[in-house]
Motif scaffolding. Structure first.
Motif, PDB file in Angstrom:
ATOM      1  N   ALA A  77      -8.967  16.974 -30.241  1.00  0.00           N
ATOM      2  CA  ALA A  77      -8.350  16.775 -28.921  1.00  0.00           C
ATOM      3  C   ALA A  77      -7.282  15.686 -28.961  1.00  0.00           C
ATOM      4  O   ALA A  77      -6.268  15.786 -28.267  1.00  0.00           O
ATOM      5  CB  ALA A  77      -9.423  16.437 -27.890  1.00  0.00           C
ATOM      6  N   SER A  78      -7.472  14.671 -29.795  1.00  0.00           N
ATOM      7  CA  SER A  78      -6.521  13.557 -29.867  1.00  0.00           C
ATOM      8  C   SER A  78      -5.163  13.973 -30.434  1.00  0.00           C
ATOM      9  O   SER A  78      -4.183  13.254 -30.275  1.00  0.00           O
ATOM     10  CB  SER A  78      -7.105  12.430 -30.715  1.00  0.00           C
ATOM     11  N   GLU A  79      -5.090  15.134 -31.083  1.00  0.00           N
ATOM     12  CA  GLU A  79      -3.830  15.602 -31.685  1.00  0.00           C
ATOM     13  C   GLU A  79      -3.227  16.795 -30.946  1.00  0.00           C
ATOM     14  O   GLU A  79      -2.146  17.254 -31.305  1.00  0.00           O
ATOM     15  CB  GLU A  79      -4.057  15.987 -33.147  1.00  0.00           C
ATOM     16  N   ARG A  80      -3.885  17.284 -29.940  1.00  0.00           N
ATOM     17  CA  ARG A  80      -3.411  18.517 -29.284  1.00  0.00           C
ATOM     18  C   ARG A  80      -2.020  18.378 -28.697  1.00  0.00           C
ATOM     19  O   ARG A  80      -1.201  19.290 -28.795  1.00  0.00           O
ATOM     20  CB  ARG A  80      -4.410  18.972 -28.237  1.00  0.00           C
ATOM     21  N   GLU A  81      -1.717  17.253 -28.081  1.00  0.00           N
ATOM     22  CA  GLU A  81      -0.392  17.070 -27.477  1.00  0.00           C
ATOM     23  C   GLU A  81       0.698  17.051 -28.545  1.00  0.00           C
ATOM     24  O   GLU A  81       1.800  17.560 -28.319  1.00  0.00           O
ATOM     25  CB  GLU A  81      -0.359  15.780 -26.645  1.00  0.00           C
ATOM     26  N   LEU A  82       0.405  16.503 -29.712  1.00  0.00           N
ATOM     27  CA  LEU A  82       1.362  16.497 -30.817  1.00  0.00           C
ATOM     28  C   LEU A  82       1.689  17.922 -31.251  1.00  0.00           C
ATOM     29  O   LEU A  82       2.860  18.319 -31.323  1.00  0.00           O
ATOM     30  CB  LEU A  82       0.794  15.699 -31.996  1.00  0.00           C
ATOM     31  N   TRP A  83       0.671  18.720 -31.536  1.00  0.00           N
ATOM     32  CA  TRP A  83       0.887  20.091 -32.009  1.00  0.00           C
ATOM     33  C   TRP A  83       1.488  20.956 -30.903  1.00  0.00           C
ATOM     34  O   TRP A  83       2.340  21.814 -31.179  1.00  0.00           O
ATOM     35  CB  TRP A  83      -0.416  20.691 -32.530  1.00  0.00           C
ATOM     36  N   ARG A  84       1.094  20.719 -29.671  1.00  0.00           N
ATOM     37  CA  ARG A  84       1.660  21.477 -28.553  1.00  0.00           C
ATOM     38  C   ARG A  84       3.146  21.153 -28.409  1.00  0.00           C
ATOM     39  O   ARG A  84       3.971  22.046 -28.195  1.00  0.00           O
ATOM     40  CB  ARG A  84       0.917  21.167 -27.259  1.00  0.00           C
ATOM     41  N   GLY A  85       3.499  19.892 -28.526  1.00  0.00           N
ATOM     42  CA  GLY A  85       4.910  19.499 -28.457  1.00  0.00           C
ATOM     43  C   GLY A  85       5.730  20.142 -29.565  1.00  0.00           C
ATOM     44  O   GLY A  85       6.850  20.615 -29.332  1.00  0.00           O
ATOM     45  N   LEU A  86       5.183  20.183 -30.777  1.00  0.00           N
ATOM     46  CA  LEU A  86       5.889  20.833 -31.885  1.00  0.00           C
ATOM     47  C   LEU A  86       6.035  22.333 -31.635  1.00  0.00           C
ATOM     48  O   LEU A  86       7.085  22.917 -31.925  1.00  0.00           O
ATOM     49  CB  LEU A  86       5.157  20.567 -33.205  1.00  0.00           C
ATOM     50  N   ALA A  87       4.996  22.951 -31.077  1.00  0.00           N
ATOM     51  CA  ALA A  87       5.066  24.377 -30.740  1.00  0.00           C
ATOM     52  C   ALA A  87       6.161  24.614 -29.699  1.00  0.00           C
ATOM     53  O   ALA A  87       6.921  25.590 -29.794  1.00  0.00           O
ATOM     54  CB  ALA A  87       3.714  24.875 -30.233  1.00  0.00           C
ATOM     55  N   ALA A 113       9.576  15.607 -24.692  1.00  0.00           N
ATOM     56  CA  ALA A 113       8.803  14.719 -23.817  1.00  0.00           C
ATOM     57  C   ALA A 113       7.374  14.558 -24.338  1.00  0.00           C
ATOM     58  O   ALA A 113       6.809  13.459 -24.286  1.00  0.00           O
ATOM     59  CB  ALA A 113       8.792  15.251 -22.388  1.00  0.00           C
ATOM     60  N   ALA A 114       6.797  15.636 -24.851  1.00  0.00           N
ATOM     61  CA  ALA A 114       5.430  15.558 -25.387  1.00  0.00           C
ATOM     62  C   ALA A 114       5.374  14.652 -26.615  1.00  0.00           C
ATOM     63  O   ALA A 114       4.381  13.958 -26.835  1.00  0.00           O
ATOM     64  CB  ALA A 114       4.929  16.956 -25.743  1.00  0.00           C
ATOM     65  N   LEU A 115       6.453  14.634 -27.400  1.00  0.00           N
ATOM     66  CA  LEU A 115       6.466  13.825 -28.625  1.00  0.00           C
ATOM     67  C   LEU A 115       6.908  12.388 -28.387  1.00  0.00           C
ATOM     68  O   LEU A 115       6.636  11.513 -29.215  1.00  0.00           O
ATOM     69  CB  LEU A 115       7.392  14.464 -29.666  1.00  0.00           C
ATOM     70  N   ALA A 116       7.588  12.145 -27.281  1.00  0.00           N
ATOM     71  CA  ALA A 116       8.180  10.824 -27.031  1.00  0.00           C
ATOM     72  C   ALA A 116       7.157   9.692 -27.051  1.00  0.00           C
ATOM     73  O   ALA A 116       7.466   8.584 -27.479  1.00  0.00           O
ATOM     74  CB  ALA A 116       8.932  10.836 -25.704  1.00  0.00           C
ATOM     75  N   GLY A 117       5.943   9.960 -26.631  1.00  0.00           N
ATOM     76  CA  GLY A 117       4.922   8.919 -26.587  1.00  0.00           C
ATOM     77  C   GLY A 117       4.401   8.490 -27.946  1.00  0.00           C
ATOM     78  O   GLY A 117       3.660   7.514 -28.043  1.00  0.00           O
ATOM     79  N   TYR A 118       4.805   9.161 -28.995  1.00  0.00           N
ATOM     80  CA  TYR A 118       4.309   8.834 -30.332  1.00  0.00           C
ATOM     81  C   TYR A 118       5.157   7.798 -31.056  1.00  0.00           C
ATOM     82  O   TYR A 118       4.832   7.402 -32.166  1.00  0.00           O
ATOM     83  CB  TYR A 118       4.207  10.107 -31.184  1.00  0.00           C
ATOM     84  N   GLY A 119       6.259   7.357 -30.451  1.00  0.00           N
ATOM     85  CA  GLY A 119       7.098   6.363 -31.099  1.00  0.00           C
ATOM     86  C   GLY A 119       7.930   6.982 -32.205  1.00  0.00           C
ATOM     87  O   GLY A 119       8.288   8.161 -32.172  1.00  0.00           O
ATOM     88  N   GLU A 120       8.231   6.193 -33.220  1.00  0.00           N
ATOM     89  CA  GLU A 120       9.107   6.615 -34.323  1.00  0.00           C
ATOM     90  C   GLU A 120       8.509   7.762 -35.133  1.00  0.00           C
ATOM     91  O   GLU A 120       9.192   8.715 -35.471  1.00  0.00           O
ATOM     92  CB  GLU A 120       9.395   5.409 -35.233  1.00  0.00           C
TER      93      GLU A 120
END
Length: 167
Positions: A77-87, A113-120
């Motif tokens: 669950a902690s990685e879902r937003e990352l993979w969803r943003g890439l999709a 926008a989904a990836l922006a919260g991950y920083g660099e």
């Protein structure tokens, strides 16, 4: 194939069996198409990134989206937003390559926008800042060149950071 009946997979679920082109568009039955990505494959993150990058480089972002979708649905669950943003980035590129500039720009921005919260960078060496910049730039470009398609292979992003730069 009897086109009056719905296509079904081996488990009896509705599944379109029409062949697809490299951008995931359905082709007429009997036409040679691009092999579809198997659904529900559980891959290690490194394998997901390798396969998605291969598909992006080949100009097949729709298929890369399916690889990311598997990671999004099967990962922690902690990685879902990352993979969803890439999709979403991959689907945005798909729409832009198909000539749907409005939908392409919208999905590119949603993914950014989904990836922006991950920083660099996010885990696995994913260059989130570079990907966000790529998506915003491409979204702006496709909006100003409305109706013009982009070359998906030429525009494909580099998913990983190497030496501070997107590769």
């Amino acid at each position: 194939m009897d086109e009056t009946r719905r296509d079904r997979d081996a488990d009896g679920r509705a599944r379109n069996a029409r062949p697809r082109d490299g951008l995931g568009r359905p082709l007429p039955y009997g036409t040679p198409g691009v092999e579809r990505q198997p659904e529900g494959v559980i891959r290690a993150p490194e394998e997901t990134l390798r396969e998605a990058q291969r598909l992006l480089d080949a100009g097949m972002p729709f298929h890369a989206h399916e690889v990311f979708e598997d990671a999004w649905k099967s990962g922690p669950a902690s990685e879902r937003e990352l993979w969803r943003g890439l999709a979403q980035l991959a689907v945005g590129l798909t729409h832009a390559a198909r000539g749907n500039t409005r939908g392409g720009a919208r999905l590119l921005r949603r993914g950014a926008a989904a990836l922006a919260g991950y920083g660099e960078t996010a885990g696995y060496g994913i260059g989130t800042a570079a990907l966000t910049g790529w998506a915003e730039e491409l979204a702006g470009r496709v909006e100003t060149e409305a109706g013009r398609t982009v070359d998906a292979a030429e525009e494909s992003p580099r998913l990983r950071q190497e030496g501070g730069r997107a590769r």
